[in-house]
Every structure is written in C-alpha cells, then in structure tokens.
Design a protein around this motif. Structure first.
Motif, PDB file in Angstrom:
ATOM      1  N   ILE A  99     -10.653  -2.530  -6.775  1.00 28.49           N
ATOM      2  CA  ILE A  99      -9.977  -1.274  -6.463  1.00 28.49           C
ATOM      3  C   ILE A  99      -8.717  -1.614  -5.682  1.00 28.49           C
ATOM      4  CG2 ILE A  99     -10.182   0.923  -5.246  1.00 28.49           C
ATOM      5  CD1 ILE A  99     -13.219   0.710  -5.647  1.00 28.49           C
ATOM      6  N   GLY A 100      -7.567  -1.501  -6.354  1.00 20.83           N
ATOM      7  CA  GLY A 100      -6.294  -1.859  -5.737  1.00 20.83           C
ATOM      8  C   GLY A 100      -5.575  -0.622  -5.235  1.00 20.83           C
ATOM      9  N   LEU A 101      -5.238  -0.607  -3.960  1.00 22.88           N
ATOM     10  CA  LEU A 101      -4.678   0.576  -3.311  1.00 22.88           C
ATOM     11  C   LEU A 101      -3.275   0.248  -2.809  1.00 22.88           C
ATOM     12  CD1 LEU A 101      -7.931   1.554  -1.400  1.00 22.88           C
ATOM     13  CD2 LEU A 101      -7.153   2.314  -3.649  1.00 22.88           C
ATOM     14  N   SER A 102      -2.295   0.641  -3.592  1.00 19.61           N
ATOM     15  CA  SER A 102      -0.909   0.374  -3.256  1.00 19.61           C
ATOM     16  C   SER A 102      -0.421   1.445  -2.288  1.00 19.61           C
ATOM     17  CB  SER A 102      -0.054   0.369  -4.528  1.00 19.61           C
ATOM     18  OG  SER A 102       1.237  -0.086  -4.271  1.00 19.61           O
ATOM     19  N   PRO A 103      -0.103   1.102  -1.057  1.00 13.60           N
ATOM     20  CA  PRO A 103       0.077   2.112  -0.011  1.00 13.60           C
ATOM     21  C   PRO A 103       1.145   3.158  -0.278  1.00 13.60           C
ATOM     22  CG  PRO A 103      -0.244  -0.044   0.977  1.00 13.60           C
ATOM     23  CD  PRO A 103      -0.094  -0.267  -0.489  1.00 13.60           C
ATOM     24  N   LEU A 104       2.245   2.799  -0.921  1.00 11.51           N
ATOM     25  CA  LEU A 104       3.310   3.777  -1.104  1.00 11.51           C
ATOM     26  C   LEU A 104       3.052   4.730  -2.268  1.00 11.51           C
ATOM     27  CD1 LEU A 104       6.562   1.746  -0.352  1.00 11.51           C
ATOM     28  CD2 LEU A 104       5.248   3.230   1.158  1.00 11.51           C
ATOM     29  N   SER A 105       2.181   4.363  -3.187  1.00 10.43           N
ATOM     30  CA  SER A 105       1.949   5.221  -4.353  1.00 10.43           C
ATOM     31  C   SER A 105       0.561   5.855  -4.379  1.00 10.43           C
ATOM     32  CB  SER A 105       2.157   4.423  -5.645  1.00 10.43           C
ATOM     33  OG  SER A 105       1.242   3.353  -5.742  1.00 10.43           O
ATOM     34  N   THR A 106      -0.325   5.481  -3.464  1.00 12.29           N
ATOM     35  CA  THR A 106      -1.713   5.941  -3.506  1.00 12.29           C
ATOM     36  C   THR A 106      -1.998   6.935  -2.390  1.00 12.29           C
ATOM     37  OG1 THR A 106      -2.364   3.759  -4.358  1.00 12.29           O
ATOM     38  CG2 THR A 106      -4.123   5.195  -3.565  1.00 12.29           C
ATOM     39  N   THR A 107      -2.655   8.041  -2.731  1.00 12.03           N
ATOM     40  CA  THR A 107      -3.073   9.025  -1.736  1.00 12.03           C
ATOM     41  C   THR A 107      -4.556   8.862  -1.426  1.00 12.03           C
ATOM     42  OG1 THR A 107      -3.701  10.709  -3.361  1.00 12.03           O
ATOM     43  CG2 THR A 107      -1.380  10.653  -2.668  1.00 12.03           C
ATOM     44  N   PHE A 108      -4.968   9.416  -0.302  1.00  9.95           N
ATOM     45  CA  PHE A 108      -6.384   9.366   0.061  1.00  9.95           C
ATOM     46  C   PHE A 108      -7.216  10.242  -0.879  1.00  9.95           C
ATOM     47  CE2 PHE A 108      -4.159   8.011   3.857  1.00  9.95           C
ATOM     48  CZ  PHE A 108      -4.933   6.957   4.303  1.00  9.95           C
ATOM     49  N   ALA A 109      -6.651  11.357  -1.323  1.00 11.34           N
ATOM     50  CA  ALA A 109      -7.357  12.194  -2.292  1.00 11.34           C
ATOM     51  C   ALA A 109      -7.607  11.439  -3.592  1.00 11.34           C
ATOM     52  CB  ALA A 109      -6.555  13.471  -2.562  1.00 11.34           C
ATOM     53  N   GLU A 110      -6.637  10.638  -3.991  1.00 11.07           N
ATOM     54  CA  GLU A 110      -6.785   9.830  -5.202  1.00 11.07           C
ATOM     55  C   GLU A 110      -7.901   8.806  -5.043  1.00 11.07           C
ATOM     56  OE1 GLU A 110      -3.658   7.633  -8.255  1.00 11.07           O
ATOM     57  OE2 GLU A 110      -3.144   7.848  -6.126  1.00 11.07           O
ATOM     58  N   VAL A 111      -7.980   8.207  -3.857  1.00 13.48           N
ATOM     59  CA  VAL A 111      -9.059   7.257  -3.592  1.00 13.48           C
ATOM     60  C   VAL A 111     -10.410   7.949  -3.693  1.00 13.48           C
ATOM     61  CG1 VAL A 111     -10.098   5.756  -1.851  1.00 13.48           C
ATOM     62  CG2 VAL A 111      -7.617   5.776  -2.149  1.00 13.48           C
ATOM     63  N   GLU A 112     -10.537   9.117  -3.098  1.00 14.88           N
ATOM     64  CA  GLU A 112     -11.826   9.816  -3.148  1.00 14.88           C
ATOM     65  C   GLU A 112     -12.195  10.198  -4.578  1.00 14.88           C
ATOM     66  OE1 GLU A 112     -14.361  13.419  -1.069  1.00 14.88           O
ATOM     67  OE2 GLU A 112     -12.267  13.134  -0.508  1.00 14.88           O
ATOM     68  N   ARG A 113     -11.236  10.717  -5.347  1.00 12.25           N
ATOM     69  CA  ARG A 113     -11.529  11.043  -6.748  1.00 12.25           C
ATOM     70  C   ARG A 113     -11.994   9.803  -7.499  1.00 12.25           C
ATOM     71  NH1 ARG A 113      -6.575  13.892  -6.352  1.00 12.25           N
ATOM     72  NH2 ARG A 113      -5.497  12.291  -7.579  1.00 12.25           N
ATOM     73  N   VAL A 123      -5.938  10.480 -13.439  1.00 10.58           N
ATOM     74  CA  VAL A 123      -6.775  11.130 -12.426  1.00 10.58           C
ATOM     75  C   VAL A 123      -6.733  10.333 -11.128  1.00 10.58           C
ATOM     76  CG1 VAL A 123      -9.133  11.835 -11.838  1.00 10.58           C
ATOM     77  CG2 VAL A 123      -8.269  12.160 -14.175  1.00 10.58           C
ATOM     78  N   ALA A 124      -6.874   9.017 -11.239  1.00 12.13           N
ATOM     79  CA  ALA A 124      -6.801   8.138 -10.067  1.00 12.13           C
ATOM     80  C   ALA A 124      -6.407   6.747 -10.533  1.00 12.13           C
ATOM     81  CB  ALA A 124      -8.139   8.094  -9.343  1.00 12.13           C
ATOM     82  N   TYR A 125      -5.317   6.237  -9.984  1.00 11.86           N
ATOM     83  CA  TYR A 125      -4.879   4.885 -10.324  1.00 11.86           C
ATOM     84  C   TYR A 125      -5.287   3.945  -9.211  1.00 11.86           C
ATOM     85  CZ  TYR A 125      -2.158   1.044 -12.194  1.00 11.86           C
ATOM     86  OH  TYR A 125      -1.791  -0.174 -12.728  1.00 11.86           O
ATOM     87  N   LEU A 126      -6.251   3.081  -9.522  1.00 12.33           N
ATOM     88  CA  LEU A 126      -6.810   2.170  -8.530  1.00 12.33           C
ATOM     89  C   LEU A 126      -6.581   0.714  -8.937  1.00 12.33           C
ATOM     90  CD1 LEU A 126     -10.233   4.019  -7.966  1.00 12.33           C
ATOM     91  CD2 LEU A 126      -8.066   4.355  -6.756  1.00 12.33           C
ATOM     92  N   ASP A 127      -5.431   0.457  -9.533  1.00 11.80           N
ATOM     93  CA  ASP A 127      -5.144  -0.890 -10.015  1.00 11.80           C
ATOM     94  C   ASP A 127      -3.729  -1.321  -9.668  1.00 11.80           C
ATOM     95  OD1 ASP A 127      -5.926  -3.246 -11.132  1.00 11.80           O
ATOM     96  OD2 ASP A 127      -5.850  -2.564 -13.211  1.00 11.80           O
ATOM     97  N   GLY A 128      -3.195  -0.805  -8.546  1.00 11.91           N
ATOM     98  CA  GLY A 128      -1.847  -1.160  -8.146  1.00 11.91           C
ATOM     99  C   GLY A 128      -1.684  -2.613  -7.762  1.00 11.91           C
TER     100      GLY A 128
END
Length: 397
Positions: free
Chosen positions: A373-387, A27-32
């Motif tokens: 909350i790890g946000l890897s710029p090339l694989s993470t979307t803003f929608a994913e962050v919000e979810r 659903v949301a990967y926040l551990d990049g």
C-alpha cells in the motif's frame, strides 16, 4: 483513532491532492510508490514542449534550453529531496543503467578488491546487475540477509563488509517492507572498510528527507516515476559526491559526457564534474512531468511531506489492525524506520488485488503473499486510505 474526515480537515497539504488528474474510475489509488499520479498541469506542460520548445525552436532548442536541463533538474532534485549541493546530481538514463554505471565506476576506483555486497532480497534489477558485473569482472557477490519486515542495519552491514569489499549497494527504503535504513550509520560502516557506499533511493526520494552531503554518502541513484511523479519510464537520477567526481570513469562513454561534445574529436575526454556521468542525448520529453512535480515538492517542503507520510501510514496500520486482524504487517511499526508504503501479508493477497483493480481500488501485489500500500503524501487523502483499506479487508475475506 481519528476519523479520515478529521485528518483530512486538519491536513495542511490537503489542497495538493486536487492538483493531480482524478482518474475516471478511481476509488482509491494505493500504489503511488510504484507509479505516481500525473499532475493536471502536465497536460499543458507537454503541449508547451511540443508546440513551443520543440515546434517553434526546433534544433535551436538544444542551445537555448535543453543541453543543461539534465544538470538543472539534478540540482533541483538535490536541493529539494537529497540534501545535496549543486553540481552532484544529474538526470539521465534508466535506474538500471545508472546503477550499472555507478557500480562499474566503484570497482575501478577500488582496484584489487574482490567482492560486492547486496541484500539477497533486494529489488531484482539491483541483484541482476550486481551478479552480472561480478561475473564479468571475476568478483564474488556477498549476499546479505535481513528480517522480512526490515532491511539493512549497521549491525548487519558490519557482519558482511570487509577490506575485500569494493562497493555495497543497499536500498535507502526497502522496496517490499519500506524499512528506512539508518543511512548515515550504514554508510559509516561501509566506509570504515575503505569500500564505497551506493544507495538505491528509488523508494526514498520525495518521501523521506535525505541528507546525502551531511551523511557523507559516496553515491546514490533513484528513479523518478514514484514519489517524483515523472511518469512511466521517466529518466532516473544519479548522485556522485563532489570529492569523487574526477575519479569516476563512465563505463558507457557518450558524446554528451565528453568535455567538448561538439568538437567531434578523436578519443574520449570526459567532461568536468557530474556531466561526465552522462552518455547519450538527455530524454527531454520525459523530464517535463518530473519538473512539474519538483515544483510541488519545492512548494510543500520535504519536511511537511514526511510528516504527512507518517500520518498516512500510521492511519493505514491502525485500520489494518482493526479490519484485517489475520493479516501480518510486513513493515516496521516504528514510524522512524518506515518509508511511505506498507506491506501486509495474507494468503488471499493475489486474488484480492486482482479483484480490487477491477473495482478501481489499486494496491500492489508482491510475491508471494504481500499487498503493498503506497501512500504518496501530496496526492493521497486520508479518506482515500480508508476506502482502500476497507475494500482490501472485504476482498481478502
């Protein structure tokens, strides 16, 4: 506050997220910042290694392809991520072993000095190695304290580094708080006392622009399975400035770090340049995913990656302020001092993260009460962050 949809629509790097394996229940990967997601192309790259490079060429692969790969990948990391000229970076052992090598080499280069300097809440591996090496060599460890939401600063370094210091080991981006140190200034403080500066760049490489040559850094080390997406247990890299390479004594001498490895002579004579830091046979299989990710970083450019990183973490902080007002931000609000992850403290963190993992939302728990909350710029979307943040808010409540 801009919406996630607006931010994704305006994101020049949005297409890169589609190049990563999606994950069946994700659903949301926040551990990049702990383990980067694999690239879809790596499935074919691994097959090519097995069927062609290894399967077809067999032992011939060493002469034809593999012997120089540790230095070739090191040069690519140096150019794309470190601001390092060729011949100063090599890929090889684990981060643990690389740190050990650099600290032992530094002690030998600064004879008569009696202290090693490190943060008291530095990543455990770094602390454990420093303590063991100090104990083995009759040195003292000078422990440094930093703010909970911060890290090393020039002012703090100046209070602890002295003419007794052989080397200081600090993180470029702190593993818990994401504090991005003023690396050139801290380096200058350490060097002003004649000590050697070693940077652990595990949470910095591939997420923030580094200029190790321009900053006059002595040595650096980092893993490759976070923002370099090399996969679990991927080999680490080490940087040694060219001016020091002929002084470095590898404390784990191995045959491929020898000047003439296939001569099989008695006695060890180190190779010229960065290859003297090599010990055993390079982990060729583990280098395949790393090489694929470097191609993406080279294409996107570290400046654009950093720009999106700032936008992602800023968006996450805005959502946290709105949705989790009782959480404490344990990371810098100043984007100039923040890496590509953030940590929030909340008493329900451990239970919340356990619940979220079962629901396909993957942040990271950090003892005693942190959600990272790890946000890897090339694989993470803003929608994913919000979810992810909305799910975190519900789980913490």
């Amino acid at each position: 506050m801009s919406t996630a949809a607006d931010l994704d629509a305006a994101d020049p790097l949005a297409s890169y997220a589609r190049e990563f394996c999606p994950g069946d229940d994700l659903v949301a990967y926040l551990d990049g910042n702990s383990l980067g997601r694999p690239l879809a192309r790596t499935v074919d790259s691994m097959r090519h290694l097995v069927e062609r490079e290894w399967g077809d060429r067999l032992i011939r692969g060493w002469d034809e392809l593999w012997l120089a790969r540790a230095e070739e990948l090191g040069d690519r990391i140096g150019a794309a991520c470190l601001g390092a000229a060729a011949g100063q970076t090599v890929v090889g052992d684990s981060t643990t072993v690389m740190i050990y090598k650099l600290i032992r080499a530094s002690i030998a280069m600064r004879p008569g000095r009696s202290e090693l300097v490190i943060l008291g809440d530095e990543f455990p591996t770094d602390r454990f190695i420093v303590e063991k090496i100090a104990d083995d060599n009759g040195l003292a460890v000078r422990w440094v304290s930093a703010p909970h939401d911060g890290g090393i600063t020039p002012e703090i370094a100046a209070e602890h580094v002295s003419e007794r210091t052989a080397a200081a080991l600090f993180s470029g981006v702190a593993y818990r708080s994401a504090w991005w140190a003023d690396m050139p200034a801290v380096t200058g403080v350490v060097q002003s006392h004649g000590a050697l500066m070693i940077w652990d760049c595990s949470h910095a490489v591939g997420s923030v622009p580094l200029e190790l040559d321009a900053w006059g850094v002595d040595m650096a080390v980092g893993c490759s399975y976070k923002y370099l997406n090399g996969g679990p247990g991927a080999p680490a890299w080490a940087y040694v400035a060219a001016r020091y390479q002929e002084q470095v004594v590898n404390p784990i001498p191995g045959w491929l770090g020898a000047r003439e490895p296939f001569a099989m002579t008695q006695g060890y004579e180190p190779a010229m340049g960065i290859r003297r830091l090599v010990s055993g046979t390079p982990p060729i299989v583990g280098m395949v995913p790393l090489a694929d990710m470097l191609s993406l970083i080279e294409r996107a450019g570290i400046a654009a990656i950093r720009e999106k990183s700032v936008e992602l973490t800023s968006f996450a902080i805005e959502l946290i302020d709105e949705l989790i007002p009782d959480a404490r931000l344990a990371s810098p609000r100043d984007a100039a001092r923040r890496g590509s992850h953030i940590t929030v403290d909340h008493p329900n963190s451990a239970r919340a993260v356990q619940t979220l993992w079962g629901d396909g939302v993957i942040p990271d728990f950090r003892h005693p009460s942190g959600v990272r909350i790890g946000l890897s710029p090339l694989s993470t979307t803003f929608a994913e962050v919000e979810r992810g943040v909305r799910s975190l808010a519900a789980a913490l409540a």
